[in-house]
Design an enzyme around this catalytic site. Structure first.
Site, mmCIF file in Angstrom:
data_model
loop_
_atom_site.group_PDB
_atom_site.id
_atom_site.type_symbol
_atom_site.label_atom_id
_atom_site.label_comp_id
_atom_site.label_asym_id
_atom_site.label_seq_id
_atom_site.Cartn_x
_atom_site.Cartn_y
_atom_site.Cartn_z
ATOM 1 C CB SER A 54 -79.720 -4.949 29.953
ATOM 2 O OG SER A 54 -79.910 -6.212 30.548
ATOM 3 C CE1 TYR B 204 -83.185 -2.357 33.923
ATOM 4 C CE2 TYR B 204 -82.995 -4.568 33.001
ATOM 5 C CZ TYR B 204 -82.398 -3.423 33.505
ATOM 6 O OH TYR B 204 -81.027 -3.346 33.596
#
Length: 290
Positions: free
Chosen positions: A185, A198
């Site tokens: 990401s 995360y």
């Protein structure tokens, strides 16, 4: 005529919406585009056998659809609550004329990962492509003090343990020419404070990808990752408190649709990427990364 990427898909502001985790495709407004009406295959993955985690919706569904239209059979995972979404992914794969296997699997559990790999081998005889896509996040605007051990454990076990176990277990069944593709990401490079745990795991996925790629290169197996920016998937209304302006911060002024991520996964799995390994393909909508 070329399409303007700024206006190609819906732009925020979006209607406010809230879902319980893990989130579902049906209630989303606007509905996500997985390439149902747009993705056209050209035989790049003919007769390949793919295992895709988190394939019921979002990026995973778009990848499963694209792989099928490129000629691959697809086994994909989903959680029990996602059965309706999983059925739709299976329908799309079968509609493309390929075999679809929908497998309930919680990749936080080592034994479930072991059974998953064995099922893929039983169904297909081998694993040509492993896509480690399933992930968990939960926004905590109140910072690290609000991140419970339970949440931290779930994030790490889903995003890292599952990827580690599945890669380790799949490799003995991958022939030379096989490919592992991980979903990292933009958060790996530009962490949002409310997604601290995360983002940490997404940084670890970059390191894992680059290290494993060097480890298995001599076996003819390539390992790469895709780093999306904001993407309109069920995880967004299920884990973020404010969806109205989601994706507005990207230079293109909108989030990506899952269909816009799938070509990167196709390319990295295909023979056209035969000299590409240990790479991170950034698809961030113009957000500059290191």
């Amino acid at each position: 005529m070329p399409e303007n990427p700024v206006d190609k898909h819906p732009r925020p502001d979006f209607p406010e919406q809230d879902q319980q985790h893990p989130g579902w495709t049906g209630p989303m407004d606007p509905p996500p585009d997985h390439g149902e009406d747009s993705y056209e295959g050209s035989g790049l993955l003919r007769d390949r056998k793919a295992l895709v985690t988190g394939g019921d919706s979002g990026i995973g569904r778009a990848v499963a659809l694209a792989y099928a239209r490129e000629g691959a059979d697809v086994l994909f995972t989903y959680l029990p609550e996602e059965e309706q979404d999983a059925a739709e992914t299976a329908r799309l794969v079968e509609e493309a004329g390929r075999k679809a296997v929908a497998a309930v699997c919680d990749i936080r559990e080592e034994e479930q990962c072991r059974r998953l790999v064995q099922r893929a081998v039983d169904e297909f005889g081998r694993i040509d492509i492993l896509v480690n896509n399933a992930a968990y996040q939960m926004s905590q605007p109140d910072g690290i003090a609000a991140i419970s051990t339970e949440q931290f454990d779930r994030v790490v076990r889903t995003n890292l343990y599952g990827m580690f176990w599945l890669s380790k277990m799949a490799l003995p069944h991958m022939p030379s020419g096989g490919s592992i593709i991980n979903t990292t990401s933009v958060q790996a490079y530009k962490p949002s404070p409310h997604l601290l745990d995360y983002a940490m795991t997404k940084g670890a996925i970059v390191t894992f990808t680059q290290g494993l790629a060097q480890m298995v290169a001599a076996d003819g197996i390539r390992v790469n990752a895709v780093a999306p920016g904001p993407v309109w998937t069920p995880l967004i209304p299920a884990t973020l408190p404010d969806t109205a302006e989601f994706g507005k911060q990207s230079p293109l002024g909108r989030p990506a649709q899952p269909a816009e991520m799938a070509p990167a996964f196709v390319f990295l799995a295909s023979p056209r990427a035969s000299f590409i390994t240990a790479e991170i393909l950034n698809a961030t909508g113009g957000i500059p990364l290191p």
